[in-house]
Design an enzyme around this catalytic site. Structure first.
Site, PDB file in Angstrom:
ATOM      1  N   HIS A  85       0.842  -1.200   0.000  1.00  0.00           N
ATOM      2  CA  HIS A  85       0.000   0.000   0.000  1.00  0.00           C
ATOM      3  C   HIS A  85       0.874   1.247   0.000  1.00  0.00           C
ATOM      4  O   HIS A  85       1.730   1.413   0.859  1.00  0.00           O
ATOM      5  CB  HIS A  85      -0.928  -0.001   1.222  1.00  0.00           C
ATOM      6  CG  HIS A  85      -2.109  -0.924   1.044  1.00  0.00           C
ATOM      7  ND1 HIS A  85      -3.362  -0.628   1.495  1.00  0.00           N
ATOM      8  CD2 HIS A  85      -2.207  -2.127   0.423  1.00  0.00           C
ATOM      9  CE1 HIS A  85      -4.188  -1.620   1.178  1.00  0.00           C
ATOM     10  NE2 HIS A  85      -3.504  -2.540   0.540  1.00  0.00           N
ATOM     11  N   PRO A 122      -4.256   0.793  18.578  1.00  0.00           N
ATOM     12  CA  PRO A 122      -3.924   0.332  17.222  1.00  0.00           C
ATOM     13  C   PRO A 122      -4.041   1.390  16.126  1.00  0.00           C
ATOM     14  O   PRO A 122      -3.740   1.101  14.963  1.00  0.00           O
ATOM     15  CB  PRO A 122      -4.921  -0.809  16.982  1.00  0.00           C
ATOM     16  CG  PRO A 122      -6.008  -0.624  17.968  1.00  0.00           C
ATOM     17  CD  PRO A 122      -5.456   0.141  19.118  1.00  0.00           C
ATOM     18  N   TYR A 179      -9.311   5.614   7.371  1.00  0.00           N
ATOM     19  CA  TYR A 179      -9.473   5.981   8.776  1.00  0.00           C
ATOM     20  C   TYR A 179     -10.536   7.073   8.813  1.00  0.00           C
ATOM     21  O   TYR A 179     -10.466   8.037   8.042  1.00  0.00           O
ATOM     22  CB  TYR A 179      -8.163   6.542   9.357  1.00  0.00           C
ATOM     23  CG  TYR A 179      -7.065   5.509   9.528  1.00  0.00           C
ATOM     24  CD1 TYR A 179      -6.267   5.129   8.457  1.00  0.00           C
ATOM     25  CD2 TYR A 179      -6.827   4.925  10.765  1.00  0.00           C
ATOM     26  CE1 TYR A 179      -5.243   4.186   8.619  1.00  0.00           C
ATOM     27  CE2 TYR A 179      -5.810   3.988  10.939  1.00  0.00           C
ATOM     28  CZ  TYR A 179      -5.029   3.624   9.859  1.00  0.00           C
ATOM     29  OH  TYR A 179      -4.031   2.693  10.011  1.00  0.00           O
ATOM     30  N   LYS A 203       1.038   0.348  15.008  1.00  0.00           N
ATOM     31  CA  LYS A 203       2.425   0.291  15.472  1.00  0.00           C
ATOM     32  C   LYS A 203       2.751  -0.855  16.441  1.00  0.00           C
ATOM     33  O   LYS A 203       3.924  -1.070  16.763  1.00  0.00           O
ATOM     34  CB  LYS A 203       2.803   1.619  16.154  1.00  0.00           C
ATOM     35  CG  LYS A 203       3.010   2.747  15.176  1.00  0.00           C
ATOM     36  CD  LYS A 203       4.313   2.583  14.407  1.00  0.00           C
ATOM     37  CE  LYS A 203       4.339   3.352  13.104  1.00  0.00           C
ATOM     38  NZ  LYS A 203       4.130   2.562  11.899  1.00  0.00           N
ATOM     39  N   TYR A 241       4.309   6.543   9.826  1.00  0.00           N
ATOM     40  CA  TYR A 241       3.420   5.432   9.463  1.00  0.00           C
ATOM     41  C   TYR A 241       4.201   4.313   8.768  1.00  0.00           C
ATOM     42  O   TYR A 241       3.972   3.129   9.048  1.00  0.00           O
ATOM     43  CB  TYR A 241       2.279   5.935   8.565  1.00  0.00           C
ATOM     44  CG  TYR A 241       1.127   4.954   8.462  1.00  0.00           C
ATOM     45  CD1 TYR A 241       0.097   4.957   9.399  1.00  0.00           C
ATOM     46  CD2 TYR A 241       1.070   4.014   7.432  1.00  0.00           C
ATOM     47  CE1 TYR A 241      -0.958   4.053   9.315  1.00  0.00           C
ATOM     48  CE2 TYR A 241       0.024   3.112   7.338  1.00  0.00           C
ATOM     49  CZ  TYR A 241      -0.989   3.140   8.278  1.00  0.00           C
ATOM     50  OH  TYR A 241      -2.029   2.239   8.199  1.00  0.00           O
TER      51      TYR A 241
HETATM   52  P1  RFL Z   1       1.341 -11.562  21.729  1.00  0.00           P
HETATM   53  O1  RFL Z   1       0.862 -11.622  20.311  1.00  0.00           O
HETATM   54  O2  RFL Z   1       0.391 -11.169  22.778  1.00  0.00           O
HETATM   55  O3  RFL Z   1       1.967 -12.983  22.055  1.00  0.00           O
HETATM   56  C1  RFL Z   1       2.360 -13.354  23.372  1.00  0.00           C
HETATM   57  C2  RFL Z   1       2.292 -14.856  23.496  1.00  0.00           C
HETATM   58  O4  RFL Z   1       2.709 -15.227  24.802  1.00  0.00           O
HETATM   59  C3  RFL Z   1       1.825 -16.223  25.316  1.00  0.00           C
HETATM   60  N1  RFL Z   1       1.871 -16.188  26.777  1.00  0.00           N
HETATM   61  C4  RFL Z   1       2.572 -17.062  27.525  1.00  0.00           C
HETATM   62  N2  RFL Z   1       3.348 -18.105  27.188  1.00  0.00           N
HETATM   63  C5  RFL Z   1       3.919 -18.817  28.205  1.00  0.00           C
HETATM   64  N3  RFL Z   1       3.741 -18.509  29.533  1.00  0.00           N
HETATM   65  C6  RFL Z   1       2.975 -17.449  29.911  1.00  0.00           C
HETATM   66  N4  RFL Z   1       2.819 -17.168  31.189  1.00  0.00           N
HETATM   67  C7  RFL Z   1       2.355 -16.684  28.884  1.00  0.00           C
HETATM   68  N5  RFL Z   1       1.536 -15.611  28.891  1.00  0.00           N
HETATM   69  C8  RFL Z   1       1.260 -15.321  27.613  1.00  0.00           C
HETATM   70  C9  RFL Z   1       0.475 -15.868  24.717  1.00  0.00           C
HETATM   71  O5  RFL Z   1      -0.406 -16.994  24.670  1.00  0.00           O
HETATM   72  C10 RFL Z   1       0.878 -15.388  23.327  1.00  0.00           C
HETATM   73  O6  RFL Z   1       0.851 -16.429  22.372  1.00  0.00           O
HETATM   74  O7  RFL Z   1       2.591 -10.570  21.858  1.00  0.00           O
HETATM   75  P2  RFL Z   1       3.782 -10.282  20.809  1.00  0.00           P
HETATM   76  O8  RFL Z   1       4.338 -11.553  20.254  1.00  0.00           O
HETATM   77  O9  RFL Z   1       4.684  -9.321  21.465  1.00  0.00           O
HETATM   78  O10 RFL Z   1       3.063  -9.570  19.571  1.00  0.00           O
HETATM   79  C11 RFL Z   1       2.483  -8.300  19.676  1.00  0.00           C
HETATM   80  C12 RFL Z   1       1.301  -8.143  18.712  1.00  0.00           C
HETATM   81  O11 RFL Z   1       0.439  -9.240  18.881  1.00  0.00           O
HETATM   82  C13 RFL Z   1       0.546  -6.810  18.913  1.00  0.00           C
HETATM   83  O12 RFL Z   1       1.454  -5.755  19.170  1.00  0.00           O
HETATM   84  C14 RFL Z   1      -0.301  -6.402  17.689  1.00  0.00           C
HETATM   85  O13 RFL Z   1      -1.295  -7.349  17.435  1.00  0.00           O
HETATM   86  C15 RFL Z   1      -0.938  -5.017  17.884  1.00  0.00           C
HETATM   87  N6  RFL Z   1      -1.821  -4.620  16.767  1.00  0.00           N
HETATM   88  C16 RFL Z   1      -1.296  -4.082  15.597  1.00  0.00           C
HETATM   89  N7  RFL Z   1       0.043  -3.941  15.451  1.00  0.00           N
HETATM   90  C17 RFL Z   1       0.572  -3.461  14.273  1.00  0.00           C
HETATM   91  O14 RFL Z   1       1.811  -3.316  14.183  1.00  0.00           O
HETATM   92  N8  RFL Z   1      -0.228  -3.166  13.191  1.00  0.00           N
HETATM   93  C18 RFL Z   1      -1.586  -3.286  13.245  1.00  0.00           C
HETATM   94  O15 RFL Z   1      -2.261  -3.057  12.239  1.00  0.00           O
HETATM   95  C19 RFL Z   1      -2.182  -3.728  14.496  1.00  0.00           C
HETATM   96  N9  RFL Z   1      -3.511  -3.868  14.629  1.00  0.00           N
HETATM   97  C20 RFL Z   1      -3.220  -4.747  16.893  1.00  0.00           C
HETATM   98  C21 RFL Z   1      -4.040  -4.357  15.796  1.00  0.00           C
HETATM   99  C22 RFL Z   1      -3.799  -5.266  18.056  1.00  0.00           C
HETATM  100  C23 RFL Z   1      -5.176  -5.377  18.161  1.00  0.00           C
HETATM  101  N10 RFL Z   1      -5.694  -5.926  19.364  1.00  0.00           N
HETATM  102  C24 RFL Z   1      -6.640  -6.966  19.414  1.00  0.00           C
HETATM  103  C25 RFL Z   1      -5.077  -5.567  20.619  1.00  0.00           C
HETATM  104  C26 RFL Z   1      -5.415  -4.463  15.872  1.00  0.00           C
HETATM  105  C27 RFL Z   1      -6.000  -4.942  17.073  1.00  0.00           C
HETATM  106  C28 RFL Z   1      -7.491  -4.982  17.126  1.00  0.00           C
HETATM  107  C1  PHB Z   2      -6.121  -3.996  10.766  1.00  0.00           C
HETATM  108  O1  PHB Z   2      -6.233  -4.265   9.561  1.00  0.00           O
HETATM  109  O2  PHB Z   2      -6.441  -4.800  11.651  1.00  0.00           O
HETATM  110  C2  PHB Z   2      -5.584  -2.668  11.164  1.00  0.00           C
HETATM  111  C3  PHB Z   2      -5.091  -1.811  10.197  1.00  0.00           C
HETATM  112  C4  PHB Z   2      -4.625  -0.555  10.558  1.00  0.00           C
HETATM  113  C5  PHB Z   2      -4.645  -0.177  11.895  1.00  0.00           C
HETATM  114  C6  PHB Z   2      -5.133  -1.044  12.860  1.00  0.00           C
HETATM  115  C7  PHB Z   2      -5.609  -2.303  12.505  1.00  0.00           C
HETATM  116  O3  PHB Z   2      -4.198   1.059  12.240  1.00  0.00           O
END
Ligand code: RFL
Ligand code: PHB
Length: 391
Positions: A72, A294, A202, A298, A386
């Site tokens: 993108h 989110p 957005y 980032k 971004y």
């Molecule tokens: P995770 O993905 O939470 O993984 C951690 C893992 O550790 C396990 N765990 C344990 N294992 C052993 N012993 C324990 N005591 C434990 N406790 C926990 C868990 O089961 C899990 O498998 O962290 P990690 O790897 O640091 O990854 C981070 C990302 O998941 C997170 O930052 C992103 O998803 C955030 N996020 C976004 N980030 C972006 O860069 N771009 C995006 O577009 C974006 N969109 C989003 C998002 C997060 C969202 N939510 C639901 C918070 C959109 C949403 C809606």
């Molecule tokens: C997504 O596709 O889940 C998404 C994209 C952009 C954002 C947050 C989430 O800023």
């Protein structure tokens, strides 16, 4: 079991680091609390910075991402009574872009890569506890199917997400936590429908923020801002689509194709940083140390930056006996973490409806957006952040 690096958490941070180290001949094990299916059932990030994508390739897991991910070069912001303006990332960031590829897919690619290369993952590791983290011989205990297990290692990486336990192994008088909790969440829906727009939209609207995103040309991801008191189960698909339509500019709403939701959940919004990111032989990475709302996409990308620093630091340690990277890790990672915090807070503040905001705050948000789209430097600043600040 004895390994060089014991990694807690089999999310993207832990898997990526393990895979990168494994390819350098550095022995790791990943201890994951849940099953693989559980981890792959979480629908999260969608937008990858160039640096994250480069790490996936270096880990030998970037092939499908490069084939199926969508590049993108810009995104849209809808505001001011249905007006839409485009942020030309390519133009304002010196030719950069982002890759739209779901976290679920890249986590699957990392698990598949591990299976092929024979790297060890212990699923359903219960009661993980860290021991002697300030000694030269730290170790980790856990239970597997009720049986006690032990991992001896040189280093422990806490990549166990925001709700993990690693961070809490740092003594209270050492750990500092900074937090902001927002008075709303994002209700997200995944649906097998063609996305309403080829680029992300957005939306700032008086009813609240909305986001039109996608995973592919047949899979859409949409979000609407909701009060924290809402429950996802109480939102029917019809109610969700009606609310999304209300917040979209009329011409976009008119071409929205709806369908049954495959997944529907509410994510609360939070900003959080834990300092330091190293204590003794424990290193924190990803959501275990920091969370962003989110809005700036980032979260996963900040996790990727931590992994980049940690990977290079550990490689220098094991290859050249050079510990400068390990010594500098916390400070280096935190400098970039705070930049991501600032940007995510700014995007969130500009685009959401805050329940306490009055007409003055409303006009300020409008002024921010009108300045943004009237100033090449403001657009360049947004685009630079971004697509991702350099490591
Ligand atoms: P995770 O993905 O939470 O993984 C951690 C893992 O550790 C396990 N765990 C344990 N294992 C052993 N012993 C324990 N005591 C434990 N406790 C926990 C868990 O089961 C899990 O498998 O962290 P990690 O790897 O640091 O990854 C981070 C990302 O998941 C997170 O930052 C992103 O998803 C955030 N996020 C976004 N980030 C972006 O860069 N771009 C995006 O577009 C974006 N969109 C989003 C998002 C997060 C969202 N939510 C639901 C918070 C959109 C949403 C809606
Ligand atoms: C997504 O596709 O889940 C998404 C994209 C952009 C954002 C947050 C989430 O800023």
């Amino acid at each position: 079991m004895k390994v060089q690096v014991c990694i807690i958490g089999g999310g993207p941070s832990g898997l990526l680091l393990s895979q990168l180290l494994h390819r350098q001949g550095i022995e790791t094990v990943v201890l994951e609390k849940h099953t693989r299916d559980h981890v792959l059932g979480r629908i999260r990030a969608g937008v990858l910075e160039h640096g994250f994508a480069a790490l996936m390739r270096e880990a030998g897991c970037g092939e499908r991402m490069d084939r199926e991910g969508e590049r993108h070069h810009g995104f849209l912001i809808a505001h001011a009574g249905g007006r839409m303006d485009r942020v030309d990332l390519h133009r304002y960031s010196g030719g950069n872009s982002v890759l739209v590829y779901g976290q679920t897919e890249l986590t699957r690619d990392l698990y598949d890569g591990r299976e092929t290369s024979g790297a060890a993952t212990m699923f359903e590791a219960e009661g993980v506890a860290l021991h002697d983290i300030t000694s030269p011989r730290p170790w980790v205990s856990y239970r597997s199917r009720g049986e006690p297990c032990r991992v001896d290692c040189d280093y422990i990486v806490g990549a166990d997400g925001f709700h993990g336990m690693s961070r809490h192994s740092i003594p209270r008088d050492v750990l500092r936590e900074y937090e902001r909790v927002y008075p709303f969440g994002w209700l997200g829906v995944l649906s097998r429908t063609p996305p309403v727009s080829p680029e992300l939209i957005y939306v700032r609207h008086e009813r609240g923020f909305a986001l039109c995103s996608l995973r592919s040309q047949v899979l859409s991801r949409y979000y609407v801002q909701v009060p924290l008191s809402d429950r996802a189960a109480a939102w029917s698909d019809e109610a969700f689509w009606a609310e999304l339509r209300r917040r979209l500019p009329a011409e976009v709403a008119a071409r929205l194709i709806t369908g049954p939701s495959i997944e529907k959940s509410i994510a609360p919004l939070r900003s959080f940083v834990a300092e330091p990111m190293r204590h003794g032989r424990l290193f924190l990475a990803g959501d275990a140390a920091h969370i962003v709302p989110p809005t700036g996409a980032k979260g996963l990308n900040s996790a990727g930056a931590d992994i980049h620093y940690l990977y290079h630091a550990m490689r220098a340690h094991y290859r050249h006996n050079d510990d400068t990277g390990l010594e500098a890790y916390s400070q280096k990672a935190l400098t970039r973490v705070w930049q991501a915090q600032r940007f995510s807070w700014w995007m969130t503040a500009m685009l959401h409806r805050f329940p306490d905001n009055g007409s003055y705050d409303d006009r300020l948000q409008q002024a921010e957006l009108s300045y943004l789209f009237s100033s090449e430097s403001a657009l360049a600043s947004l685009a630079e952040n971004y697509v991702g600040l350099p490591y």
